[in-house]
Design a protein around this motif. Structure first.
Motif, PDB file in Angstrom:
ATOM      1  N   SER A   3      26.734  26.269 -34.469  1.00  0.00           N
ATOM      2  CA  SER A   3      25.794  25.231 -34.049  1.00  0.00           C
ATOM      3  C   SER A   3      25.565  24.235 -35.167  1.00  0.00           C
ATOM      4  O   SER A   3      25.554  24.588 -36.344  1.00  0.00           O
ATOM      5  CB  SER A   3      24.458  25.855 -33.651  1.00  0.00           C
ATOM      6  OG  SER A   3      24.646  26.795 -32.625  1.00  0.00           O
ATOM      7  N   ALA A   4      25.353  22.972 -34.771  1.00  0.00           N
ATOM      8  CA  ALA A   4      25.082  21.920 -35.751  1.00  0.00           C
ATOM      9  C   ALA A   4      24.311  20.790 -35.066  1.00  0.00           C
ATOM     10  O   ALA A   4      24.246  20.719 -33.841  1.00  0.00           O
ATOM     11  CB  ALA A   4      26.382  21.392 -36.344  1.00  0.00           C
ATOM     12  N   ASP A   5      23.769  19.933 -35.871  1.00  0.00           N
ATOM     13  CA  ASP A   5      23.038  18.772 -35.376  1.00  0.00           C
ATOM     14  C   ASP A   5      23.734  17.524 -35.905  1.00  0.00           C
ATOM     15  O   ASP A   5      23.806  17.315 -37.118  1.00  0.00           O
ATOM     16  CB  ASP A   5      21.587  18.833 -35.863  1.00  0.00           C
ATOM     17  CG  ASP A   5      20.727  17.747 -35.264  1.00  0.00           C
ATOM     18  OD1 ASP A   5      20.771  17.571 -34.031  1.00  0.00           O
ATOM     19  OD2 ASP A   5      20.025  17.061 -36.037  1.00  0.00           O
ATOM     20  N   TYR A   6      24.288  16.711 -35.016  1.00  0.00           N
ATOM     21  CA  TYR A   6      25.004  15.502 -35.396  1.00  0.00           C
ATOM     22  C   TYR A   6      24.232  14.285 -34.901  1.00  0.00           C
ATOM     23  O   TYR A   6      24.138  14.058 -33.699  1.00  0.00           O
ATOM     24  CB  TYR A   6      26.426  15.492 -34.821  1.00  0.00           C
ATOM     25  CG  TYR A   6      27.297  16.560 -35.430  1.00  0.00           C
ATOM     26  CD1 TYR A   6      27.903  16.359 -36.661  1.00  0.00           C
ATOM     27  CD2 TYR A   6      27.498  17.772 -34.793  1.00  0.00           C
ATOM     28  CE1 TYR A   6      28.690  17.331 -37.238  1.00  0.00           C
ATOM     29  CE2 TYR A   6      28.286  18.751 -35.358  1.00  0.00           C
ATOM     30  CZ  TYR A   6      28.871  18.529 -36.579  1.00  0.00           C
ATOM     31  OH  TYR A   6      29.646  19.505 -37.154  1.00  0.00           O
ATOM     32  N   ASN A   7      23.660  13.544 -35.832  1.00  0.00           N
ATOM     33  CA  ASN A   7      22.894  12.329 -35.518  1.00  0.00           C
ATOM     34  C   ASN A   7      21.817  12.603 -34.477  1.00  0.00           C
ATOM     35  O   ASN A   7      21.639  11.847 -33.524  1.00  0.00           O
ATOM     36  CB  ASN A   7      23.821  11.204 -35.038  1.00  0.00           C
ATOM     37  CG  ASN A   7      24.811  10.788 -36.095  1.00  0.00           C
ATOM     38  OD1 ASN A   7      24.496  10.802 -37.288  1.00  0.00           O
ATOM     39  ND2 ASN A   7      26.007  10.437 -35.680  1.00  0.00           N
ATOM     40  N   GLY A   8      21.115  13.722 -34.615  1.00  0.00           N
ATOM     41  CA  GLY A   8      20.038  14.057 -33.702  1.00  0.00           C
ATOM     42  C   GLY A   8      20.482  14.717 -32.418  1.00  0.00           C
ATOM     43  O   GLY A   8      19.654  15.018 -31.560  1.00  0.00           O
ATOM     44  N   THR A   9      21.756  14.958 -32.230  1.00  0.00           N
ATOM     45  CA  THR A   9      22.272  15.601 -31.021  1.00  0.00           C
ATOM     46  C   THR A   9      22.735  17.017 -31.372  1.00  0.00           C
ATOM     47  O   THR A   9      23.542  17.207 -32.277  1.00  0.00           O
ATOM     48  CB  THR A   9      23.465  14.807 -30.446  1.00  0.00           C
ATOM     49  OG1 THR A   9      23.076  13.466 -30.214  1.00  0.00           O
ATOM     50  CG2 THR A   9      23.941  15.435 -29.153  1.00  0.00           C
ATOM     51  N   ALA A  10      22.189  17.994 -30.646  1.00  0.00           N
ATOM     52  CA  ALA A  10      22.569  19.389 -30.885  1.00  0.00           C
ATOM     53  C   ALA A  10      23.945  19.649 -30.265  1.00  0.00           C
ATOM     54  O   ALA A  10      24.160  19.389 -29.085  1.00  0.00           O
ATOM     55  CB  ALA A  10      21.535  20.329 -30.286  1.00  0.00           C
ATOM     56  N   CYS A  11      24.878  20.137 -31.085  1.00  0.00           N
ATOM     57  CA  CYS A  11      26.253  20.406 -30.647  1.00  0.00           C
ATOM     58  C   CYS A  11      26.660  21.805 -31.092  1.00  0.00           C
ATOM     59  O   CYS A  11      26.093  22.357 -32.027  1.00  0.00           O
ATOM     60  CB  CYS A  11      27.215  19.388 -31.252  1.00  0.00           C
ATOM     61  SG  CYS A  11      26.852  17.691 -30.813  1.00  0.00           S
ATOM     62  N   THR A  12      27.646  22.345 -30.417  1.00  0.00           N
ATOM     63  CA  THR A  12      28.176  23.656 -30.776  1.00  0.00           C
ATOM     64  C   THR A  12      29.697  23.614 -30.744  1.00  0.00           C
ATOM     65  O   THR A  12      30.285  23.015 -29.846  1.00  0.00           O
ATOM     66  CB  THR A  12      27.680  24.745 -29.800  1.00  0.00           C
ATOM     67  OG1 THR A  12      26.255  24.745 -29.802  1.00  0.00           O
ATOM     68  CG2 THR A  12      28.186  26.117 -30.192  1.00  0.00           C
ATOM     69  N   THR A  13      30.288  24.237 -31.738  1.00  0.00           N
ATOM     70  CA  THR A  13      31.740  24.413 -31.778  1.00  0.00           C
ATOM     71  C   THR A  13      32.031  25.861 -31.416  1.00  0.00           C
ATOM     72  O   THR A  13      31.499  26.778 -32.033  1.00  0.00           O
ATOM     73  CB  THR A  13      32.300  24.111 -33.178  1.00  0.00           C
ATOM     74  OG1 THR A  13      31.975  22.770 -33.526  1.00  0.00           O
ATOM     75  CG2 THR A  13      33.804  24.306 -33.216  1.00  0.00           C
ATOM     76  N   LYS A  33      41.726  28.631 -29.607  1.00  0.00           N
ATOM     77  CA  LYS A  33      41.236  27.305 -29.233  1.00  0.00           C
ATOM     78  C   LYS A  33      39.912  27.012 -29.924  1.00  0.00           C
ATOM     79  O   LYS A  33      39.192  27.917 -30.313  1.00  0.00           O
ATOM     80  CB  LYS A  33      41.048  27.200 -27.718  1.00  0.00           C
ATOM     81  CG  LYS A  33      42.334  27.239 -26.927  1.00  0.00           C
ATOM     82  CD  LYS A  33      42.049  27.056 -25.440  1.00  0.00           C
ATOM     83  CE  LYS A  33      43.321  26.933 -24.654  1.00  0.00           C
ATOM     84  NZ  LYS A  33      43.645  25.570 -24.324  1.00  0.00           N
ATOM     85  N   GLU A  34      39.618  25.726 -30.015  1.00  0.00           N
ATOM     86  CA  GLU A  34      38.352  25.256 -30.550  1.00  0.00           C
ATOM     87  C   GLU A  34      37.806  24.196 -29.596  1.00  0.00           C
ATOM     88  O   GLU A  34      38.524  23.278 -29.200  1.00  0.00           O
ATOM     89  CB  GLU A  34      38.547  24.653 -31.945  1.00  0.00           C
ATOM     90  CG  GLU A  34      37.267  24.106 -32.532  1.00  0.00           C
ATOM     91  CD  GLU A  34      37.478  23.514 -33.914  1.00  0.00           C
ATOM     92  OE1 GLU A  34      36.887  22.474 -34.195  1.00  0.00           O
ATOM     93  OE2 GLU A  34      38.245  24.102 -34.695  1.00  0.00           O
ATOM     94  N   LEU A  35      36.539  24.351 -29.234  1.00  0.00           N
ATOM     95  CA  LEU A  35      35.895  23.410 -28.326  1.00  0.00           C
ATOM     96  C   LEU A  35      34.604  22.926 -28.955  1.00  0.00           C
ATOM     97  O   LEU A  35      33.736  23.719 -29.293  1.00  0.00           O
ATOM     98  CB  LEU A  35      35.607  24.079 -26.972  1.00  0.00           C
ATOM     99  CG  LEU A  35      34.887  23.231 -25.937  1.00  0.00           C
ATOM    100  CD1 LEU A  35      35.781  22.070 -25.493  1.00  0.00           C
ATOM    101  CD2 LEU A  35      34.480  24.073 -24.746  1.00  0.00           C
ATOM    102  N   PHE A  36      34.475  21.616 -29.129  1.00  0.00           N
ATOM    103  CA  PHE A  36      33.273  20.990 -29.672  1.00  0.00           C
ATOM    104  C   PHE A  36      32.573  20.303 -28.512  1.00  0.00           C
ATOM    105  O   PHE A  36      33.150  19.440 -27.861  1.00  0.00           O
ATOM    106  CB  PHE A  36      33.654  19.970 -30.759  1.00  0.00           C
ATOM    107  CG  PHE A  36      32.484  19.256 -31.350  1.00  0.00           C
ATOM    108  CD1 PHE A  36      31.671  19.894 -32.270  1.00  0.00           C
ATOM    109  CD2 PHE A  36      32.191  17.944 -30.990  1.00  0.00           C
ATOM    110  CE1 PHE A  36      30.589  19.231 -32.824  1.00  0.00           C
ATOM    111  CE2 PHE A  36      31.118  17.282 -31.542  1.00  0.00           C
ATOM    112  CZ  PHE A  36      30.313  17.926 -32.461  1.00  0.00           C
ATOM    113  N   ILE A  37      31.320  20.703 -28.257  1.00  0.00           N
ATOM    114  CA  ILE A  37      30.633  20.218 -27.062  1.00  0.00           C
ATOM    115  C   ILE A  37      29.130  20.105 -27.325  1.00  0.00           C
ATOM    116  O   ILE A  37      28.576  20.850 -28.141  1.00  0.00           O
ATOM    117  CB  ILE A  37      30.938  21.158 -25.865  1.00  0.00           C
ATOM    118  CG1 ILE A  37      30.559  20.525 -24.554  1.00  0.00           C
ATOM    119  CG2 ILE A  37      30.288  22.492 -26.051  1.00  0.00           C
ATOM    120  CD1 ILE A  37      31.157  21.242 -23.359  1.00  0.00           C
ATOM    121  N   ASN A  38      28.484  19.161 -26.646  1.00  0.00           N
ATOM    122  CA  ASN A  38      27.027  19.020 -26.743  1.00  0.00           C
ATOM    123  C   ASN A  38      26.351  20.211 -26.092  1.00  0.00           C
ATOM    124  O   ASN A  38      26.832  20.725 -25.077  1.00  0.00           O
ATOM    125  CB  ASN A  38      26.557  17.735 -26.052  1.00  0.00           C
ATOM    126  CG  ASN A  38      26.993  16.487 -26.785  1.00  0.00           C
ATOM    127  OD1 ASN A  38      27.380  16.544 -27.940  1.00  0.00           O
ATOM    128  ND2 ASN A  38      26.925  15.358 -26.113  1.00  0.00           N
TER     129      ASN A  38
END
Length: 161
Positions: free
Chosen positions: A85-95, A105-110
């Motif tokens: 989990s990470a926060d990118y420019n105020g948007t919570a995202c998960t890889t 596989k790797e999936l990066f998604i909000n």
């Protein structure tokens, strides 16, 4: 002084030819043995390289995302996933990192969006990957490559809560 004529024997012809064939046969056997050693060594290195690459990739991803509570082990549709989990420019995202149809596989998604595992970006071929959370911050990764060789890695978060 009288010179005698030299008599030629059959052995004078056969010996150099026999010596040449012995040398040629020895050279061929050394080449065949060297080719077999090279093939087996290359195969062994390739097998080890597959697992090491996967485990190094996972270790590096954990190090890149090592913040308090950012690393989790989750199961989506029965598939073990490493969720970063990470926060990118105020948007919570998960890889998500996982194995789907024999491919890492790797999936990066909000966050909040359904997770379509088949849509992940292909990393490399691998038979399976199991992710086991041993403790709150310690994970055991076991990778099995296409030839059935199994390798493991124990990794932990280093961030302090």
């Amino acid at each position: 002084m009288r010179f005698r004529p030299r008599h030629r024997h059959v052995i004078d012809l056969i010996f150099p030819i026999a010596l040449f064939f012995v040398f040629a046969a020895s050279s061929m056997s050394v080449l065949i043995l060297a080719a077999n050693v090279y093939t087996s060594t290359t195969k062994r290195l390739s097998i080890n390289d597959e697992n090491r690459t996967v485990l190094s990739y996972l270790s590096e991803k954990i190090r890149q995302n090592d913040t308090d509570g950012a690393i989790n082990s989750v199961s989506i549709d029965g598939i073990d996933c490493l969720a970063l989990s990470a926060d990118y420019n105020g948007t919570a995202c998960t890889t998500y990192i996982y194995v789907y149809d024999g491919v890492l596989k790797e999936l990066f998604i909000n966050d909040g969006i359904p997770v379509p595992l088949k849509e992940g970006r292909d990393i490399m071929q691998i038979a399976s990957l199991s992710i086991e959370q041993l403790d709150d911050r310690i994970y055991l990764f076991t990778a099995v490559d296409s030839s059935g060789t199994e390798s493991s890695l124990v990794a932990s978060e280093r961030s302090v809560p």
